[in-house]
Design an enzyme around this catalytic site. Sequence first.
Site, PDB file in Angstrom:
ATOM      1  N   CYS A  18       0.166 -39.357 -26.423  1.00 39.47           N
ATOM      2  CA  CYS A  18      -1.272 -39.370 -26.290  1.00 39.47           C
ATOM      3  C   CYS A  18      -1.510 -39.850 -24.864  1.00 39.47           C
ATOM      4  O   CYS A  18      -0.630 -40.367 -24.231  1.00 39.47           O
ATOM      5  CB  CYS A  18      -1.920 -40.298 -27.306  1.00 39.47           C
ATOM      6  SG  CYS A  18      -1.316 -41.989 -27.230  1.00 39.47           S
TER       7      CYS A  18
ATOM      8  N   MET B  58      -3.913  -5.329  10.975  1.00 37.26           N
ATOM      9  CA  MET B  58      -4.806  -4.406  11.654  1.00 37.26           C
ATOM     10  C   MET B  58      -5.605  -3.547  10.681  1.00 37.26           C
ATOM     11  O   MET B  58      -5.102  -3.128   9.649  1.00 37.26           O
ATOM     12  CB  MET B  58      -3.999  -3.505  12.585  1.00 37.26           C
ATOM     13  CG  MET B  58      -4.858  -2.935  13.679  1.00 37.26           C
ATOM     14  SD  MET B  58      -3.988  -1.705  14.621  1.00 37.26           S
ATOM     15  CE  MET B  58      -4.217  -0.287  13.578  1.00 37.26           C
TER      16      MET B  58
ATOM     17  N   GLY C  43      -5.971 -10.343   8.503  1.00 31.22           N
ATOM     18  CA  GLY C  43      -5.376 -10.584   9.807  1.00 31.22           C
ATOM     19  C   GLY C  43      -4.568  -9.392  10.273  1.00 31.22           C
ATOM     20  O   GLY C  43      -4.309  -9.223  11.460  1.00 31.22           O
TER      21      GLY C  43
ATOM     22  N   TYR D 138       4.272 -33.154 -31.005  1.00 30.33           N
ATOM     23  CA  TYR D 138       2.895 -32.812 -30.656  1.00 30.33           C
ATOM     24  C   TYR D 138       2.490 -33.439 -29.328  1.00 30.33           C
ATOM     25  O   TYR D 138       3.139 -34.374 -28.846  1.00 30.33           O
ATOM     26  CB  TYR D 138       1.932 -33.283 -31.755  1.00 30.33           C
ATOM     27  CG  TYR D 138       1.809 -34.788 -31.864  1.00 30.33           C
ATOM     28  CD1 TYR D 138       0.859 -35.482 -31.118  1.00 30.33           C
ATOM     29  CD2 TYR D 138       2.652 -35.518 -32.707  1.00 30.33           C
ATOM     30  CE1 TYR D 138       0.764 -36.861 -31.191  1.00 30.33           C
ATOM     31  CE2 TYR D 138       2.557 -36.895 -32.794  1.00 30.33           C
ATOM     32  CZ  TYR D 138       1.617 -37.570 -32.033  1.00 30.33           C
ATOM     33  OH  TYR D 138       1.519 -38.926 -32.099  1.00 30.33           O
TER      34      TYR D 138
ATOM     35  N   ARG E 229      -4.404  -1.035  -6.797  1.00 32.28           N
ATOM     36  CA  ARG E 229      -3.750  -2.346  -6.850  1.00 32.28           C
ATOM     37  C   ARG E 229      -4.309  -3.097  -8.046  1.00 32.28           C
ATOM     38  O   ARG E 229      -5.363  -2.745  -8.574  1.00 32.28           O
ATOM     39  CB  ARG E 229      -3.983  -3.129  -5.559  1.00 32.28           C
ATOM     40  CG  ARG E 229      -5.453  -3.342  -5.297  1.00 32.28           C
ATOM     41  CD  ARG E 229      -5.712  -4.032  -3.985  1.00 32.28           C
ATOM     42  NE  ARG E 229      -7.060  -3.716  -3.551  1.00 32.28           N
ATOM     43  CZ  ARG E 229      -7.514  -3.829  -2.321  1.00 32.28           C
ATOM     44  NH1 ARG E 229      -6.720  -4.215  -1.361  1.00 32.28           N
ATOM     45  NH2 ARG E 229      -8.757  -3.543  -2.017  1.00 32.28           N
TER      46      ARG E 229
ATOM     47  N   LYS F 287       0.831  -1.200   0.000  1.00 37.09           N
ATOM     48  CA  LYS F 287       0.000   0.000   0.000  1.00 37.09           C
ATOM     49  C   LYS F 287       0.867   1.253   0.000  1.00 37.09           C
ATOM     50  O   LYS F 287       0.641   2.177  -0.784  1.00 37.09           O
ATOM     51  CB  LYS F 287      -0.912  -0.024   1.233  1.00 37.09           C
ATOM     52  CG  LYS F 287      -2.115   0.867   1.145  1.00 37.09           C
ATOM     53  CD  LYS F 287      -2.992   0.729   2.393  1.00 37.09           C
ATOM     54  CE  LYS F 287      -3.958  -0.444   2.306  1.00 37.09           C
ATOM     55  NZ  LYS F 287      -4.691  -0.665   3.578  1.00 37.09           N
TER      56      LYS F 287
ATOM     57  N   HIS G 258     -10.571 -40.618  -5.825  1.00 36.60           N
ATOM     58  CA  HIS G 258     -11.000 -41.210  -7.090  1.00 36.60           C
ATOM     59  C   HIS G 258     -12.015 -40.309  -7.792  1.00 36.60           C
ATOM     60  O   HIS G 258     -11.903 -40.015  -8.979  1.00 36.60           O
ATOM     61  CB  HIS G 258     -11.610 -42.595  -6.821  1.00 36.60           C
ATOM     62  CG  HIS G 258     -12.139 -43.265  -8.055  1.00 36.60           C
ATOM     63  ND1 HIS G 258     -13.458 -43.170  -8.436  1.00 36.60           N
ATOM     64  CD2 HIS G 258     -11.517 -44.006  -9.003  1.00 36.60           C
ATOM     65  CE1 HIS G 258     -13.624 -43.848  -9.562  1.00 36.60           C
ATOM     66  NE2 HIS G 258     -12.465 -44.367  -9.932  1.00 36.60           N
TER      67      HIS G 258
ATOM     68  N   SER H 222       4.167 -42.839 -30.793  1.00 32.70           N
ATOM     69  CA  SER H 222       3.253 -42.107 -29.939  1.00 32.70           C
ATOM     70  C   SER H 222       3.415 -42.687 -28.542  1.00 32.70           C
ATOM     71  O   SER H 222       3.155 -43.869 -28.321  1.00 32.70           O
ATOM     72  CB  SER H 222       1.820 -42.281 -30.435  1.00 32.70           C
ATOM     73  OG  SER H 222       0.940 -41.660 -29.536  1.00 32.70           O
TER      74      SER H 222
ATOM     75  N   ARG I 131      -2.971   3.331   8.491  1.00 33.38           N
ATOM     76  CA  ARG I 131      -3.321   2.156   7.666  1.00 33.38           C
ATOM     77  C   ARG I 131      -2.169   1.158   7.650  1.00 33.38           C
ATOM     78  O   ARG I 131      -1.039   1.525   7.360  1.00 33.38           O
ATOM     79  CB  ARG I 131      -3.610   2.597   6.226  1.00 33.38           C
ATOM     80  CG  ARG I 131      -4.398   3.877   6.129  1.00 33.38           C
ATOM     81  CD  ARG I 131      -4.460   4.435   4.702  1.00 33.38           C
ATOM     82  NE  ARG I 131      -5.224   3.608   3.787  1.00 33.38           N
ATOM     83  CZ  ARG I 131      -5.294   3.837   2.488  1.00 33.38           C
ATOM     84  NH1 ARG I 131      -4.623   4.847   1.935  1.00 33.38           N
ATOM     85  NH2 ARG I 131      -6.020   3.051   1.718  1.00 33.38           N
TER      86      ARG I 131
HETATM   87  P1  ADP Z   1      -8.282  -1.801   3.466  1.00 34.95           P
HETATM   88  O1  ADP Z   1      -6.944  -2.345   3.160  1.00 34.95           O
HETATM   89  O2  ADP Z   1      -9.101  -2.635   4.379  1.00 34.95           O
HETATM   90  O3  ADP Z   1      -9.000  -1.344   2.233  1.00 34.95           O
HETATM   91  P2  ADP Z   1      -7.616   0.945   3.874  1.00 34.95           P
HETATM   92  O4  ADP Z   1      -6.395   1.373   4.594  1.00 34.95           O
HETATM   93  O5  ADP Z   1      -7.511   1.031   2.404  1.00 34.95           O
HETATM   94  O6  ADP Z   1      -7.991  -0.502   4.353  1.00 34.95           O
HETATM   95  O7  ADP Z   1      -8.779   1.861   4.432  1.00 34.95           O
HETATM   96  C1  ADP Z   1     -10.111   1.538   4.712  1.00 34.95           C
HETATM   97  C2  ADP Z   1     -11.031   2.633   4.158  1.00 34.95           C
HETATM   98  O8  ADP Z   1     -10.676   3.902   4.687  1.00 34.95           O
HETATM   99  C3  ADP Z   1     -10.896   2.767   2.661  1.00 34.95           C
HETATM  100  O9  ADP Z   1     -12.162   3.004   2.108  1.00 34.95           O
HETATM  101  C4  ADP Z   1     -10.022   3.949   2.487  1.00 34.95           C
HETATM  102  O10 ADP Z   1     -10.259   4.598   1.271  1.00 34.95           O
HETATM  103  C5  ADP Z   1     -10.417   4.830   3.662  1.00 34.95           C
HETATM  104  N1  ADP Z   1      -9.312   5.711   4.053  1.00 34.95           N
HETATM  105  C6  ADP Z   1      -8.089   5.349   4.463  1.00 34.95           C
HETATM  106  N2  ADP Z   1      -7.317   6.443   4.701  1.00 34.95           N
HETATM  107  C7  ADP Z   1      -8.087   7.502   4.425  1.00 34.95           C
HETATM  108  C8  ADP Z   1      -7.846   8.912   4.459  1.00 34.95           C
HETATM  109  N3  ADP Z   1      -6.674   9.413   4.799  1.00 34.95           N
HETATM  110  N4  ADP Z   1      -8.863   9.734   4.118  1.00 34.95           N
HETATM  111  C9  ADP Z   1     -10.060   9.213   3.762  1.00 34.95           C
HETATM  112  N5  ADP Z   1     -10.352   7.903   3.706  1.00 34.95           N
HETATM  113  C10 ADP Z   1      -9.380   7.051   4.034  1.00 34.95           C
HETATM  114 MG    MG Z   2      -8.192  -0.305   0.921  1.00 36.25          MG
END
Ligand code: ADP
Ligand code: MG
Length: 930
Positions: A865, A114, A112, A885, A347, A33, A470, A797, A103
Amino acid sequence: MSTRWIYAFDALEAASERCGGDWNEVRGLLGGKGANLADMTALGIPVPPGFTITSDACNAYLNVGENLPVGLADDLTAALKIVEQVTGKTFGDPRNPLLLSCRSGAKFSMPGMMDTVLNIGLNDGVADGIAKLFDDRHFALDSYRRLIQMFSTVVMGIPDEPFEETLREFRAKRGVESDGDLFEDDLESIVDGFTKIFRNRTGRDFPVDPMEQLTMAVEAVFRSWNGRRAIAYRNAAGISHDLGTAVNVQTMVFGNLGPDSATGVVVSRNATTGEPALDGDFLINAQGEDVVAGIRATRTIEDLKREMPELHAQLERYAGRLERHHRDMQDIEFTIEHGKMWLLQTRNGKRTAQAAVRIAVDLVSDAIITKEDALMRVTPEQVEFFLHPQFDSGTKAEAVKEGRLLTVGLNVSPGAAVGIAALDADLAELWAKEREEPVILVRPETKPDDVHGMLASAGVLTSSGGRTSHAALVARQFGKPAVVGAHKIALDLEARLITVGSTVINEGDWISLDGTTGELFLGKIQTTLPEIDDPWLMELLGWADDVRDLDVWTNADYPADAVRAFKFGANGIGLCRTEHMFFDQSRLPIVQRMIMASTDADRADALAELLPLQRSDFAGLFRAMDGKRVIIRLLDPPLHEFLPNQDDLIRMTTDLKIRLMRARDLAEVNALVRELEDTEHILAGVEALRESNPMLGLRGVRLAILLPEIPEMQIRAIFEAALQVLEEGITPRPGIMIPLISDSAELDPMREIVDRIAVEVLGERLHEIDFEFGTMIETPRAAITAAAVAETAEFFSFGTNDLTQMTFGISRDDAEKAFLMDYLRLGVLSTNPFDTLDRDGVGALIRSAVEAGRAARPGIHVGICGEHGGDPASIALCDELGLDYVSCSPLRVPVARLAAAQAVLNRTDRADVEANPPEELREGVFANAG
Ligand code: ADP
Ligand code: MG
Ligand code: MG
């Protein structure tokens, strides 16, 4: 020199320098990210300012017993200063406050880790300030209560329930549906309530110091790397535990500031169909998580185009720019704050098989990737998906809503199947025939005895068994959709019932299963037919044909199979098993008469009856494959396979004898005597043909040598058919193939018959027909003596099924029942050699046989084959071995075309194509800045 723990989003160049310009390393350092946020910033795309704390910092924190590493606190203060300068806002200053999100983001996205905390930096004073600044107290309080709630649950691990309960109470009191409709007073009380919950649950006050909030959030992200769920996921996905996670701290932008604000998610191309147009959802006046949470009904991106056309156009431009940069379809998060567009994430997007194909092809037309890239973007499994019926996604979603999704088992053989449940193989076969309704065979597990029922069924469901059971193997082999190991279903074979939880299904009720996902549904779900005429798939496979070295042929026993395989792109028939024509119900009695004949004349009569039937079969194959090689294998199996089962016959004779003893009138006695004589005659024949190991007994070329009338008839039928279609203007190119030789001398009498009958049948026109004489190589001895075999044989073959059995000394049917699965489980074998060609043993035999064969007869045609011909890994080995082939079942032809091209593209020694820079090393990591 002290370590640098933090990189601002606009410091990609510095991060890249530290990583020696390796994008993969940059992703490791900044997380996926963070690297993408920096990358977008460098591309001049509006990203809310912020910075990334490196994964190194996370590792350092965890290594020193969860203490901030030296220097990180200072770096954090310094990085924050810069964000304050850029934004003109101050963290914690009520007059013009900076709010932040925190984030998590590791190198690989993983569940898993945060969750994101939004609105960090709010306290009572700052909330007041925001209310004044935006002239919107409702917004300020709503943001504040969200912070307390998210911080409590995400950072402190308090359950969400008490918070949701509070919200529910207030909504009920106001009689409103959505939190957004609560009044300011309500929100004020909610904030109070939330801080109380926080105090009760943690024994401390909610941190009012913004810096403390931020530090606690960052540390919580670090710790989440070692959370139970994250560790379990890494174990399952094979991700290393020492990567650590990065943390992104970013200026908040608000999509919930009124009607000119919004938030949403788009993909740059449709993820279901691949259509080149933005697709996605958004919400006006909402914050990020509202869109995914499904609290409010979202609107489609079409609406955005109508209501905010300029912003839509802008989004389209950014999406296009990101797509070109990443050279793939993008999945993008955006937020509009008071009419200004911000991007928060991008992404590579997930997509269906259809979309994967169309997107790969379209990206080539858009000059974003090369044809070779496109060929590597689509997996053989995705191509396979086109060949199975699929559930209509709308109908399926409806069924889920109606609670008709019963359980999910192992998705072992893709495709959708709808049918009436039958609890044994005989009934499945009977119903399929007599009720003319599709059937789903439901068993605890399947055995070789059940195969006829599986073949008659539209799909297979078992309650036990694994991916290599199977049922799974056979289903995949025949392209039958199958779900196995659905252990939540209970079968009562006495009462003929299936129970899943509280649902009871009677035998004969309709069920639907999705072998692609493993889902089992009650009732019927609408299916759509496979689309091999999908124009994008056709184009992609056309490119594959240009790249590949292996020719792709098909195994087809009937003209209809050949026609289908031709449509799928087969360039010849590598194997026609003539015995399949003998098994046909209308011919079997003639075949049995031929086998049981007591005089040569009787046998000749029966064969004469079979001749025209075989001739028309072969003519059909030549027509379907006009101008292409059609290899016909002479009769292979032991004769007893065409006769009834010995135990059945014994039972029948006993039965007849008892009835005879009880018979009263003469006519009945006579009839029974005749029947008994016939049965005993057949039984005697079966007993005479009985072998203790029939697969190694009188079959293949051995049978042909002892009963030359059979190959003579077949060869005559081949040449007569050739002559017949030649007169129709078709170009027949037969290959006559001798099965199961172990010595070159076995070929001589066969060659003699071929040459004699060719002259006899074709006469003058002999030279007009390009026919070849060749042999299966399916015993190790034939492979080892390949040089001598090639003196007579014009093609080899490799029958890799038998060659595998004989090389390993394993009988497949016995092994799969008895020990093969254990071998795989214990790791004695790493793959099932009947699925994927064994490189070291069988592969080595093929390699030396090909070399010896080519030395003895330059230009000798060699191929395989057998089922391996449709398996991508085996195809890669055939490519490496330099075969001409592979021949596979019609349904696998498109898969094999792609796999053969990928084999070429994966060759490490490829000098003919200039290598594409791997995605990790994309140029322009720091280009286009500004
Ligand atoms: P995830 O990986 O679960 O998508 P994100 O980090 O992308 O988690 O964030 C969850 C939500 O919060 C997303 O919709 C993202 O666009 C929004 N978000 C994250 N940071 C900001 C920010 N600085 N301003 C506004 N929205 C945010
Ligand atoms: Mg996201
Ligand atoms: Mg064989």
